[in-house]
Design a protein around this motif. Structure first.
Motif, mmCIF file in Angstrom:
data_model
loop_
_atom_site.group_PDB
_atom_site.id
_atom_site.type_symbol
_atom_site.label_atom_id
_atom_site.label_comp_id
_atom_site.label_asym_id
_atom_site.label_seq_id
_atom_site.Cartn_x
_atom_site.Cartn_y
_atom_site.Cartn_z
ATOM 1 N N ALA B 151 2.529 10.168 -1.725
ATOM 2 C CA ALA B 151 1.490 9.603 -0.870
ATOM 3 C C ALA B 151 1.677 10.056 0.577
ATOM 4 O O ALA B 151 0.714 10.397 1.274
ATOM 5 N N GLY B 152 2.933 10.086 1.030
ATOM 6 C CA GLY B 152 3.226 10.535 2.380
ATOM 7 C C GLY B 152 2.759 11.961 2.598
ATOM 8 O O GLY B 152 2.175 12.285 3.645
ATOM 9 N N PHE B 153 2.991 12.814 1.630
ATOM 10 C CA PHE B 153 2.567 14.209 1.755
ATOM 11 C C PHE B 153 1.043 14.303 1.852
ATOM 12 O O PHE B 153 0.511 15.107 2.617
ATOM 13 N N PRO B 538 4.943 -6.012 -10.589
ATOM 14 C CA PRO B 538 5.883 -5.946 -9.483
ATOM 15 C C PRO B 538 5.335 -5.097 -8.337
ATOM 16 O O PRO B 538 4.271 -4.501 -8.451
ATOM 17 N N MET B 539 6.069 -5.047 -7.236
ATOM 18 C CA MET B 539 5.613 -4.336 -6.038
ATOM 19 C C MET B 539 5.272 -2.880 -6.328
ATOM 20 O O MET B 539 4.274 -2.345 -5.855
ATOM 21 N N SER B 540 6.135 -2.219 -7.119
ATOM 22 C CA SER B 540 5.914 -0.790 -7.327
ATOM 23 C C SER B 540 4.585 -0.548 -8.049
ATOM 24 O O SER B 540 3.904 0.441 -7.779
ATOM 25 N N LEU B 541 4.202 -1.489 -8.931
ATOM 26 C CA LEU B 541 2.927 -1.321 -9.626
ATOM 27 C C LEU B 541 1.761 -1.504 -8.647
ATOM 28 O O LEU B 541 0.749 -0.811 -8.740
ATOM 29 N N VAL B 542 1.926 -2.430 -7.686
ATOM 30 C CA VAL B 542 0.883 -2.634 -6.677
ATOM 31 C C VAL B 542 0.695 -1.359 -5.867
ATOM 32 O O VAL B 542 -0.427 -0.905 -5.620
ATOM 33 N N VAL B 543 1.821 -0.750 -5.450
ATOM 34 C CA VAL B 543 1.731 0.497 -4.692
ATOM 35 C C VAL B 543 0.990 1.538 -5.520
ATOM 36 O O VAL B 543 0.064 2.206 -5.046
ATOM 37 N N PHE B 544 1.391 1.650 -6.768
ATOM 38 C CA PHE B 544 0.827 2.656 -7.649
ATOM 39 C C PHE B 544 -0.679 2.455 -7.817
ATOM 40 O O PHE B 544 -1.474 3.387 -7.648
ATOM 41 N N ARG B 549 -6.381 3.677 -6.416
ATOM 42 C CA ARG B 549 -7.665 3.203 -5.871
ATOM 43 C C ARG B 549 -8.014 3.918 -4.582
ATOM 44 O O ARG B 549 -9.115 3.839 -4.110
ATOM 45 N N GLY B 550 -7.016 4.569 -3.973
ATOM 46 C CA GLY B 550 -7.248 5.225 -2.698
ATOM 47 C C GLY B 550 -6.999 4.305 -1.519
ATOM 48 O O GLY B 550 -7.274 4.649 -0.378
ATOM 49 N N ASP B 551 -6.443 3.101 -1.785
ATOM 50 C CA ASP B 551 -6.131 2.175 -0.693
ATOM 51 C C ASP B 551 -4.757 2.494 -0.133
ATOM 52 O O ASP B 551 -3.765 1.880 -0.502
ATOM 53 N N PHE B 552 -4.702 3.467 0.753
ATOM 54 C CA PHE B 552 -3.412 3.916 1.247
ATOM 55 C C PHE B 552 -2.767 2.922 2.217
ATOM 56 O O PHE B 552 -1.572 2.939 2.414
ATOM 57 N N TYR B 553 -3.569 2.048 2.816
ATOM 58 C CA TYR B 553 -3.013 1.101 3.798
ATOM 59 C C TYR B 553 -2.122 0.070 3.090
ATOM 60 O O TYR B 553 -0.980 -0.147 3.450
ATOM 61 N N THR B 554 -2.683 -0.567 2.055
ATOM 62 C CA THR B 554 -1.903 -1.556 1.308
ATOM 63 C C THR B 554 -0.688 -0.894 0.665
ATOM 64 O O THR B 554 0.434 -1.405 0.730
ATOM 65 N N ALA B 555 -0.951 0.274 0.061
ATOM 66 C CA ALA B 555 0.139 0.985 -0.609
ATOM 67 C C ALA B 555 1.266 1.269 0.377
ATOM 68 O O ALA B 555 2.447 1.057 0.078
ATOM 69 N N SER B 556 0.919 1.735 1.576
ATOM 70 C CA SER B 556 1.943 2.084 2.565
ATOM 71 C C SER B 556 2.746 0.859 2.974
ATOM 72 O O SER B 556 3.976 0.902 3.060
ATOM 73 N N ALA B 557 2.025 -0.229 3.239
ATOM 74 C CA ALA B 557 2.718 -1.438 3.683
ATOM 75 C C ALA B 557 3.708 -1.903 2.607
ATOM 76 O O ALA B 557 4.871 -2.209 2.889
ATOM 77 N N MET B 558 3.226 -1.921 1.354
ATOM 78 C CA MET B 558 4.089 -2.358 0.265
ATOM 79 C C MET B 558 5.255 -1.391 0.086
ATOM 80 O O MET B 558 6.393 -1.813 -0.161
ATOM 81 N N ALA B 559 4.972 -0.090 0.223
ATOM 82 C CA ALA B 559 6.028 0.911 0.073
ATOM 83 C C ALA B 559 7.100 0.725 1.134
ATOM 84 O O ALA B 559 8.303 0.803 0.855
ATOM 85 N N ILE B 560 6.640 0.477 2.372
ATOM 86 C CA ILE B 560 7.610 0.274 3.457
ATOM 87 C C ILE B 560 8.474 -0.959 3.158
ATOM 88 O O ILE B 560 9.687 -0.970 3.361
ATOM 89 N N LEU B 561 7.819 -1.991 2.621
ATOM 90 C CA LEU B 561 8.567 -3.201 2.273
ATOM 91 C C LEU B 561 9.646 -2.881 1.228
ATOM 92 O O LEU B 561 10.802 -3.310 1.348
ATOM 93 N N ILE B 562 9.255 -2.085 0.217
ATOM 94 C CA ILE B 562 10.238 -1.691 -0.798
ATOM 95 C C ILE B 562 11.401 -0.952 -0.144
ATOM 96 O O ILE B 562 12.579 -1.241 -0.401
#
Lengths: 374, 582
Positions: B151-153, B538-544, B549-562
């Motif tokens: 996702a970062g890339f 779990p969190m990783s599934l939410v990120v995934f 879905r293309g919601d990079f904002y939520t994914a990023s926040a959750m990823a940072i939390l992980i």
């Protein structure tokens, strides 16, 4: 308390025979040493008695009961390990109390069980019972460690750790005490004082004790009887004095102190004993044997040596030349050539008498009593 | 026993006792552990293997309890054929997927080796500055779940990525390269898997025999000649082994391809996932699973073959002084090169972080504005996902600790080599493959566990078991055997000795190992995606799911939390393993 009997004990690892028909009878209250070079099977014998090894065949009896099928934790043999094997996460008190707490855990009611288990997991969870505390303190004062109860075992010196291990084994009132090279990790001075301590405690408690060692001095100075082992077999069982003065094989003679050993033939048997030929040297011995080819053994300190004619020619007097002389403090070791035989002689050093130089002509005299034949 | 019993009677009695003796608690435990592995690893793999021939699902446990199911199973087995394998060999999508995956893994392995070569040399043989900082930065790739790095890339090099914006500002046309492509996947894997190869390579360079090099110099060879003809050849086995490791890791990786692979690029992990999750095509999923396990197993075996007997070979001797290259030009250029490589993952994570606190981002090199709304959202609406993660990870941790501790006890103390072998099988089973095998086996009654938290926890446990066991086994080996014997001698049964003496002494090793299990479970993707029940996401599934879905904002926040959770726990684990209590 009890006697220990080992009957026809055989232990094989795959094809390697570690113990070959070992038979030992140890009396109740006896201090018994298993002596031998490394790999002779002395430790294996002890581990069979403790229950850590299953014998391939043979029986082990403790106090007249066959224990072959009693697991190690139910044999009630207190063991002092070579490395002491103290529990590093327990302090001195808990180490010594372990066996008693475990016993309460197995034998007590549900509440006691719970409390003992908690106690084993952490000393903060429960207090030890009054009886345990009393017994542990008694055991620790026996080994003079009652001031160190709260210490961690890693904060103790080697000798103190040794004594904790001893107290830990004794507190369970074992039927037999096993010690596996307990002094080998100590320095020489400490070893001597521990020797006395162990011997004193053993005699006061009167506990049957089996002691494994490779150090003949240790075995001879502490044990009531010694079994000398070699290549998985018991070579000789005897008291230390008997072992020294009457070894039954050249191996024992050499392992227990040093010895001159020669091949010889019995020339004739007399009323008092035998006359033997060692090459062209003739010696008289007080021992009679039925065979012709014998081994002749003479302890280095049982030979008299003189260079100034104090020894008159006669029976058992030999002429020789000093080859090497070594000054050893209390003693002088001479290597003397008699014909083409080299003989070791230990002479007590007396201040004022000179050490004979190599090449000096000497006369040797050997009491027929001290010429041993096998 | 009474003394008056005669010997014969005693012997009869004792034989019975010895059989009962063997049925002690420890043996029961050993069989229970073996049963666990059989139930959740061996049978599922075997079942998938069967399905790859029958093409129809097989219910092994059902067959055992229900004769009707049994007859169906027998009928299906009798209809089994090589049809599906023939289809695979004849070409088509599966064959293409396999070829693509092999090409990807090969490319990544080669690129990683080439990229790491100078860095490994710099670490091992030069006085390059900032070695410690670089080493610390090298741990970043290991703590980031791969789909987050993917996702970062995308956030950097995608069509609206900040790098693309800069690139266009400088007159570039379109994008530098298409991230949704093989190139994108290769780049992500290269930059995020290289530490797996770097440290073994550094060790290989360090271990090379200095006396040989001195001999070469002694005979008049110049430094660079010595380097090319003596130093590097001696390091070759270590390098090959690293390459094979990277190959297996890249081949099994699911996170990167699932995010980045375009519809026209078939990769075996993605294909298998789609077959099972999209089409419920048991036959296809089974055959792909078998192939994945075979390929991963083969390369794992190759790697073992290369490293066999070499592990500590040249390290066991006396430490010899190695002359480090301190040429200023060389060390400076190596330092610049190294910093470029190690800064790439850091940059990726910073990008994800920036995304997680921006209002909107995509029109320029910088976000339009900053906000904490995304975090607020995940802490309110997704708080249950955080708890799910914690719960699942704790479950897997407890199960792993218990099993790993006893397995290493049996292996180290009782010589149970078979158990060691079985417990290391998961090393060659890619997460997707394990997931498919478990779903297939536990899909129907009598053991319907698919979709339960239990199966997910079991899957996590099995997947992390080899690593956990390595950690506990090391500690177990450092505890001398006579300490345990002393406890038994003092009256404790072997089980009580294990619980009161061995257990507490192993605590530091167990603690460090279990934190690592916790960490890897929290960032685990492949098994989670397949097995996580929707009400226990779990969190990783939410990120995934947010990424898909293309919601990079939520994914990023959750990823940072992980990542924060992982970093915190890692620091904790490091403290644990450094301050060993004993």
């Amino acid at each position: 308390m009890g006697s220990v009997k080992v009957k026809n004990l055989i232990k094989k690892y795959d094809d390697v025979v570690a113990l070959n028909n070992v038979n030992i009878n140890i009396e109740e209250g006896e201090f018994f040493a298993l002596l031998g070079p490394s790999g002779c099977g002395k430790t294996t014998t002890m581990r069979c008695i403790a229950g850590f090894e299953d014998p391939s065949s043979g029986e082990i009896l403790i106090g007249n009961n066959v224990v072959n099928n009693i697991t190690a934790n139910k044999r009630n043999c207190g063991m002092v390990f070579q490395s002491y094997a103290l529990f590093p996460h327990y302090n001195v008190f808990e180490n010594v109390a372990y066996s008693l707490t475990v016993r309460e855990l197995y034998q007590g009611g549900p509440a006691t069980k719970l409390k003992s288990f908690a106690r084993l997991m952490s000393k903060r969870l429960a207090k030890p019972s009054k009886t345990i505390e009393q017994k542990v303190m008694d055991a620790l004062s026996y080994v003079e460690l009652d001031k160190y109860v709260e210490r961690g075992v890693n904060e103790l010196s080697g000798g103190q750790q040794q004594r904790v291990a001893l107290a830990r084994a004794l507190v369970m009132e074992p039927s037999v005490l096993l010690m596996d090279e307990p002094l080998s990790n100590l320095d020489k001075k400490l070893r001597n004082s521990m020797r006395t301590t162990i011997r004193r405690i053993q005699q006061e408690v009167g506990i049957t004790t089996i002691f494994v060692t490779h150090d003949q001095e240790e075995a001879m100075s502490m044990a009531d009887r010694v079994a000398v082992m070699k290549d998985g077999e018991v070579v000789q069982i005897a008291t230390p004095t008997e072992l020294y003065s009457n070894p039954q094989t050249p191996f024992v003679a050499d392992f227990v102190g040093s010895s001159n050993i020669f091949e010889g033939q019995i020339k004739e048997s007399t009323k008092e004993g035998s006359v033997v030929n060692i090459g062209d040297v003739i010696l008289k011995s007080n021992i009679k044997l039925d065979k012709k080819d014998v081994k002749v053994m003479i302890r280095p300190e049982s030979i008299e040596l003189s260079s100034n004619g104090k020894i008159k020619d006669g029976e058992n007097v030999l002429k020789g030349k000093v080859k090497i002389s070594t000054y050893l403090g209390a003693q002088i070791r001479y290597d003397v050539m008699v014909g083409n035989h080299e003989i070791m002689i230990d002479q007590t050093f007396e201040p004022g008498t000179p050490v004979l130089p190599p090449g000096a002509d000497v006369k040797l005299k050997i009491d027929p009593e001290r010429v041993l034949l096998i | 026993m009474k003394p008056e019993l005669n010997n014969q009677k005693v012997e009869v009695k004792t034989k019975k006792a010895s059989i009962l003796d063997r049925l002690d608690y420890l043996s029961v435990l050993k069989w229970a552990i073996l049963g666990f592995f059989a139930l959740f690893l061996i049978i599922p793999l075997f079942s998938v293997f069967l399905v790859s021939f029958t093409g129809m699902p097989i219910n092994i446990f059902g067959s055992l309890v229900n004769p009707e199911i049994m007859s169906t199973t027998v009928e299906r087995l009798s209809n089994s054929s090589l049809e599906h394998y023939m289809k695979l060999l004849a070409g088509g999508t599966y064959f293409k997927a396999l070829v693509n995956s092999l090409a990807l893994a090969l490319g990544v392995a080669l690129l990683v080796i080439v990229m790491c070569f100078p860095i490994a040399y710099a670490f091992a043989r030069t006085t390059m500055p900032f070695k410690k900082t670089f080493a610390a930065l090298c741990t970043i790739p290991l703590i980031v779940p791969t789909f987050v790095s993917a996702a970062g890339f995308i956030l950097m090099f995608g069509r609206t990525g900040w790098f693309t914006n800069i690139y266009q500002a400088f007159g570039g046309d379109g994008v530098l390269f298409n991230v949704y492509s093989m190139t994108g996947i290769v780049l992500v894997q290269v930059f995020f898997f290289f530490p797996f190869a770097l440290w073994p390579m550094v060790a290989a360079f360090k271990a090379s025999d200095v006396t040989l090099e001195e001999a070469s110099q002694n005979m008049g060879a110049k430094n660079w000649i010595t380097m090319i003809f003596v130093t590097f050849p001696l390091a070759i086995p270590g390098i090959i082994s690293s390459a094979l490791l990277i190959f297996t890791v890249s081949f099994s990786d699911f996170g990167t391809p699932i995010i980045m692979s375009p519809p026209d690029l078939n990769l075996i992990v993605v294909e298998a996932y789609r077959e099972i999750a999209g089409f419920f095509n048991w036959a296809g999923a089974a055959i792909l699973t078998v192939i994945m396990v075979l390929v991963a197993g083969f390369f794992f075996w190759l790697q073992r073959l290369v490293t066999k007997g070499r592990d500590y070979g040249t390290l066991s001797g006396k430490p010899k002084m190695q002359k480090l290259n301190d040429n200023k030009v060389v060390t400076t250029s190596l330092a610049i090169y190294t910093s470029v490589v190690v800064l790439m993952p850091l940059l990726t994570i910073l990008t994800v972080f920036l995304q997680s606190i921006s209002t909107t981002w995509g029109h320029g090199a910088l976000p339009d504005g900053l906000t904490l709304a995304h975090y607020q959202r995940i802490f309110t609406s997704s708080s249950n996902n955080i708890w799910n993660s914690v719960m699942l990870a704790v479950g897997a941790l407890i199960l792993s600790v218990v099993i790993a501790t006893f397995v290493s006890y049996f292996v180290v103390r009782r010589g149970a080599a078979k158990l060691d072998f079985i417990a290391s099988i998961p090393l060659i089973v890619p997460g997707i493959a394990l997931g498919i095998a478990l779903i297939q086996t536990f899909n129907t009654a009598p053991l319907q566990l698919t979709g339960t938290a239990l199966l997910l926890i079991v899957a996590y446990t099995i997947r992390r078991m080899p690593y956990m066991i390595r950690s506990t086994m090391g500690t177990m080996m450092s505890i001398k055997k006579d300490i345990e014997e002393a406890a038994v001698n003092l009256g404790a049964s072997p089980l009580l000795a294990a619980v009161t003496i061995i257990g507490p002494l192993m605590l530091p090793g167990i603690a460090a190992g279990s934190i690592l299990v916790f960490i890897t479970v929290i960032k685990e993707t492949s098994v989670t995606v397949l097995l996580a029940p929707s009400d226990l996401a779990p969190m990783s599934l939410v990120v995934f799911q947010s990424l898909l879905r293309g919601d990079f904002y939520t994914a990023s926040a959750m990823a940072i939390l992980i990542i924060v959770v992982v970093l915190g726990l890692q620091a904790f684990a490091n403290r644990f393993s450094k301050n060993r209590l004993y």
